[in-house]
Scaffold this motif. Structure first.
Motif, short mmCIF file in Angstrom:
data_model
loop_
_atom_site.label_atom_id
_atom_site.label_comp_id
_atom_site.label_asym_id
_atom_site.label_seq_id
_atom_site.Cartn_x
_atom_site.Cartn_y
_atom_site.Cartn_z
N THR A 9 35.49 45.72 21.92
CA THR A 9 35.78 44.07 22.85
C THR A 9 36.58 45.03 23.17
N LYS A 10 36.88 45.69 24.72
CA LYS A 10 38.36 45.36 25.54
C LYS A 10 39.44 44.74 24.81
N ASP A 11 39.19 43.73 24.83
CA ASP A 11 40.57 43.28 23.91
C ASP A 11 41.12 44.63 22.63
N ASP A 12 39.83 44.60 21.95
CA ASP A 12 39.92 45.87 21.05
C ASP A 12 41.27 47.33 21.30
N TYR A 13 40.70 47.51 22.66
CA TYR A 13 40.87 49.11 23.34
C TYR A 13 42.84 48.53 24.02
N ALA A 14 43.09 47.00 23.82
CA ALA A 14 43.63 46.80 24.37
C ALA A 14 45.25 47.12 24.50
N ASP A 15 45.36 48.02 23.41
CA ASP A 15 47.00 49.48 23.32
C ASP A 15 46.46 50.34 23.43
N ILE A 16 45.17 51.37 23.56
CA ILE A 16 45.13 52.23 24.76
C ILE A 16 44.86 52.01 26.02
N ILE A 17 44.21 50.72 25.97
CA ILE A 17 44.55 50.67 27.53
C ILE A 17 45.90 50.31 28.30
N ASN A 18 46.88 50.39 26.94
CA ASN A 18 47.78 49.85 28.19
C ASN A 18 48.57 50.98 28.67
N HIS A 19 48.28 52.11 27.49
CA HIS A 19 48.92 53.37 27.17
C HIS A 19 48.51 54.13 28.25
N ILE A 20 47.56 54.25 28.48
CA ILE A 20 46.74 55.15 29.62
C ILE A 20 46.28 55.30 30.82
N SER A 21 47.29 53.38 30.98
CA SER A 21 47.10 53.02 32.95
C SER A 21 48.07 53.29 33.15
N LEU A 22 47.98 53.71 34.59
CA LEU A 22 48.87 54.08 35.56
C LEU A 22 48.80 52.72 37.25
N PRO A 23 49.25 51.77 37.20
CA PRO A 23 48.41 51.36 38.31
C PRO A 23 48.57 51.91 39.66
N GLU A 24 49.26 52.89 40.05
CA GLU A 24 49.64 53.56 41.09
C GLU A 24 48.06 53.65 41.25
N GLY A 28 42.65 53.14 38.09
CA GLY A 28 44.03 51.65 37.25
C GLY A 28 44.57 52.77 35.21
N ILE A 29 43.39 53.95 36.15
CA ILE A 29 44.46 55.16 34.42
C ILE A 29 45.03 56.52 34.94
N ASP A 30 45.67 56.86 34.03
CA ASP A 30 46.92 58.70 34.61
C ASP A 30 45.63 59.25 33.91
N ALA A 31 44.45 59.85 35.10
CA ALA A 31 43.06 60.67 34.56
C ALA A 31 43.48 61.87 33.86
N GLN A 32 44.79 62.64 34.67
CA GLN A 32 44.53 63.68 33.73
C GLN A 32 45.90 63.73 32.18
N PHE A 33 46.52 62.59 32.20
CA PHE A 33 46.75 62.09 31.04
C PHE A 33 45.27 61.45 29.65
N THR A 34 44.63 61.10 30.35
CA THR A 34 43.41 60.67 29.36
C THR A 34 43.08 61.90 29.31
#
Length: 66
Positions: A9-24, A28-34
């Motif tokens: 589930t998306k909740d299972d990936y919450a830590d990863i999602i939070n790590h790569i997120s970029l609100p600007e 919604g993610i930092d594409a280069q970092f991802t």
């Protein structure tokens, strides 16, 4: 055996999602970092596969190719 990633589930990936997120970012993610993370993992997998293939060749040659 590990769970199929698509079955998590998306909740299972919450830590990863939070790590790569970029609100600007518009997506919604930092594409280069991802992409850097993905490429690093692919390089690790490729190296491990090459090691396994090398070991398999050694085993096959010591067994006479059986």
């Amino acid at each position: 055996m590990k769970a199929d990633p698509i079955s998590k589930t998306k909740d299972d990936y919450a830590d990863i999602i939070n790590h790569i997120s970029l609100p600007e970012s518009p997506v919604g993610i930092d594409a280069q970092f991802t992409h850097a993370i993905i490429i690093a993992y692919l390089q690790q997998i490729s190296g491990r596969l090459a090691d396994i293939e090398s070991q398999l060749k050694e085993i096959q040659s010591s067994d006479g190719g059986a």
